[in-house]
Design a protein around this motif. Structure first.
Motif, mmCIF file in Angstrom:
data_model
loop_
_atom_site.group_PDB
_atom_site.id
_atom_site.type_symbol
_atom_site.label_atom_id
_atom_site.label_comp_id
_atom_site.label_asym_id
_atom_site.label_seq_id
_atom_site.Cartn_x
_atom_site.Cartn_y
_atom_site.Cartn_z
ATOM 1 N N ARG A 36 0.885 -1.249 0.019
ATOM 2 C CA ARG A 36 -0.271 0.073 0.007
ATOM 3 C C ARG A 36 0.784 1.283 0.070
ATOM 4 O O ARG A 36 1.933 1.167 0.422
ATOM 5 C CB ARG A 36 -0.787 0.126 1.331
ATOM 6 N N GLN A 37 0.318 2.264 -0.756
ATOM 7 C CA GLN A 37 1.311 3.535 -0.775
ATOM 8 C C GLN A 37 0.569 4.697 -0.350
ATOM 9 O O GLN A 37 -0.934 4.831 -0.879
ATOM 10 C CB GLN A 37 1.574 3.667 -2.352
ATOM 11 N N ASP A 38 0.917 5.505 0.666
ATOM 12 C CA ASP A 38 0.380 6.547 1.499
ATOM 13 C C ASP A 38 1.287 7.692 1.259
ATOM 14 O O ASP A 38 2.633 7.401 1.373
ATOM 15 C CB ASP A 38 -0.055 6.268 2.625
ATOM 16 N N PRO A 39 0.711 8.830 1.002
ATOM 17 C CA PRO A 39 1.799 9.986 1.128
ATOM 18 C C PRO A 39 2.511 10.078 2.314
ATOM 19 O O PRO A 39 2.227 10.213 3.465
ATOM 20 C CB PRO A 39 0.549 11.262 0.969
ATOM 21 N N GLY A 40 3.992 10.508 1.856
ATOM 22 C CA GLY A 40 4.785 10.596 2.915
ATOM 23 C C GLY A 40 5.304 9.101 3.479
ATOM 24 O O GLY A 40 6.428 9.391 4.302
ATOM 25 N N LEU A 41 4.810 8.068 3.292
ATOM 26 C CA LEU A 41 5.192 6.762 3.913
ATOM 27 C C LEU A 41 5.713 5.905 2.896
ATOM 28 O O LEU A 41 6.305 4.812 3.223
ATOM 29 C CB LEU A 41 3.799 6.079 4.516
ATOM 30 N N GLY A 42 5.590 6.214 1.614
ATOM 31 C CA GLY A 42 6.080 5.484 0.586
ATOM 32 C C GLY A 42 5.385 4.169 0.460
ATOM 33 O O GLY A 42 4.314 4.017 0.666
ATOM 34 N N LEU A 43 5.938 2.983 0.012
ATOM 35 C CA LEU A 43 5.348 1.798 -0.263
ATOM 36 C C LEU A 43 5.303 0.811 0.930
ATOM 37 O O LEU A 43 6.724 0.908 1.366
ATOM 38 C CB LEU A 43 5.837 0.804 -1.528
ATOM 39 N N ARG A 44 4.454 0.285 1.532
ATOM 40 C CA ARG A 44 5.022 -0.388 2.557
ATOM 41 C C ARG A 44 4.038 -1.838 2.281
ATOM 42 O O ARG A 44 3.165 -2.134 1.641
ATOM 43 C CB ARG A 44 3.910 -0.045 3.823
ATOM 44 N N LEU A 45 4.945 -2.952 2.413
ATOM 45 C CA LEU A 45 4.672 -4.212 2.041
ATOM 46 C C LEU A 45 3.638 -4.866 3.017
ATOM 47 O O LEU A 45 3.801 -4.932 4.432
ATOM 48 C CB LEU A 45 5.965 -5.153 1.980
ATOM 49 N N ILE A 46 2.573 -5.485 2.629
ATOM 50 C CA ILE A 46 1.482 -6.051 3.321
ATOM 51 C C ILE A 46 1.521 -7.630 3.293
ATOM 52 O O ILE A 46 1.791 -8.033 4.561
ATOM 53 C CB ILE A 46 0.062 -5.712 2.682
ATOM 54 N N SER B 104 10.408 6.727 0.990
ATOM 55 C CA SER B 104 9.118 7.533 0.875
ATOM 56 C C SER B 104 8.963 8.152 -0.445
ATOM 57 O O SER B 104 7.796 8.814 -0.693
ATOM 58 C CB SER B 104 8.883 8.674 2.061
ATOM 59 N N GLY B 105 9.909 8.074 -1.180
ATOM 60 C CA GLY B 105 9.757 8.854 -2.477
ATOM 61 C C GLY B 105 10.207 10.481 -2.614
ATOM 62 O O GLY B 105 9.927 11.199 -1.729
ATOM 63 N N THR B 106 10.444 10.769 -3.922
ATOM 64 C CA THR B 106 10.903 12.156 -4.140
ATOM 65 C C THR B 106 10.006 12.679 -5.305
ATOM 66 O O THR B 106 9.851 12.020 -6.437
ATOM 67 C CB THR B 106 12.195 12.279 -4.698
ATOM 68 N N GLN B 107 9.121 13.797 -5.012
ATOM 69 C CA GLN B 107 8.190 14.223 -6.059
ATOM 70 C C GLN B 107 8.884 15.244 -6.924
ATOM 71 O O GLN B 107 9.375 16.308 -6.659
ATOM 72 C CB GLN B 107 7.023 14.800 -5.366
#
Lengths: 114, 112
Positions: A36-46, B104-107
Motif C-alpha cells: 500500500r502506498q500513502d503520502p509521505g510513507l512510501g510503499l509498505r509491504l502488506i 518515501s519517494g521524491t516528487q
C-alpha cells in the motif's frame, strides 16, 4: 513484456464490507507482492507469496489476508474494510532464480473506504 | 521506512536543469533499485545497483551506489517535463532480493 494487471483502478467501499483486490501476472513469476502506498510513507509491504499457497507477512499485515491458489493470481482481502485502509494498493511480481531480478508493478487500485 | 531515507521529499526545477535525488540507508545494501511512478499509476523500473562504486546510466538518468553500499544517488541531466513524477528507491537488505524496503519517494516537478 511482463504484464501485471489489477482488477480495478478505482474502488469505493463502505466500512465493514469485505473487499477483494485481484492481481494477475502473465510471466510465470514465482513471487508476488501486495503493497500500500500513502503520502509521505512510501510503499509498505502488506504480504508476499513466493509460491502457490505460500504466503508471508510483510510489514503491515494487520487487517488484511491474501490468497494464492494459482501461480498467476494473488488476491488481497480486506475482511472488514475500515476508513484507515483508504489507500493506493499496488501489486508486483518477480521471478525467482539465481540472478537478481526487479519487481514488476501493476497500475494500482485506489481504494476509498467511506 | 526509517531504514531508508530519501531526499529531498519534493523538487521543482526548470526544464534543462540538472538535479540529484539521494537515497541513504542505515544498513549495508545488497541491492538498490530505482523506480519512477507517474501520478496515480504503477512503478516503472529504472535501474538496479549491486556493487560498491557501481554506476549505471539510461538516457539522461545516472544512478550510483557508493563504495560502502549505504548511499545511492539518482542524477538527471538536462531535465525535461517527461522526467516529472515520483522517484522511489527500494533496498534489498537481505541479499535474497525477495523483499524490498522502499523510501518515501521524491516528487519531481519540471517546469517548462
Amino acid at each position: 513484456d511482463v504484464k501485471v494487471t489489477q482488477s480495478s483502478r478505482y474502488l469505493v467501499k463502505r466500512t465493514g464490507e469485505k473487499v477483494f483486490l485481484e492481481c494477475v501476472q502473465d510471466m510465470d513469476h514465482e513471487n508476488m507482492f501486495w503493497y500500500r502506498q500513502d503520502p509521505g510513507l512510501g510503499l509498505r509491504l502488506i504480504y508476499f507469496s513466493y509460491d502457490v499457497k505460500m504466503k508471508e507477512k510483510g510489514d503491515i499485515p494487520e487487517g488484511y489476508s491474501v490468497s494464492r491458489e494459482k501461480k498467476e493470481r494473488f488476491s488481497l482481502i480486506l475482511e472488514s474494510a475500515s476508513t484507515n485502509q483508504t489507500s493506493m494498493y499496488l501489486c508486483a511480481s518477480k521471478r525467482s532464480g539465481g540472478g537478481v531480478y526487479e519487481q514488476y508493478f501493476g497500475p494500482g487500485t485506489r481504494l476509498t473506504v467511506t | 521506512s526509517q531504514e531508508l531515507e530519501q531526499s529531498p521529499q519534493s523538487l521543482i526545477v526548470q526544464e534543462g536543469k540538472n538535479l540529484t535525488i539521494n537515497c541513504t540507508s542505515s544498513k549495508t545494501l545488497y541491492g538498490l533499485y530505482w523506480y519512477k511512478q507517474k501520478y496515480g499509476e504503477g512503478l516503472i523500473f529504472l535501474m538496479m545497483l549491486q556493487k560498491g562504486g557501481e554506476e549505471k546510466s539510461h538516457e539522461k538518468i545516472t544512478a550510483k551506489l557508493d563504495e560502502k553500499k549505504q548511499q545511492s544517488s539518482l542524477h538527471i541531466t538536462a531535465s525535461q517535463p517527461s522526467h516529472a513524477g515520483i522517484y522511489l528507491c527500494g533496498a534489498d537488505f537481505s541479499g535474497s532480493a525477495r523483499q524490498l524496503t522502499f523510501g518515501s519517494g521524491t516528487q519531481l516537478t519540471v517546469l517548462p
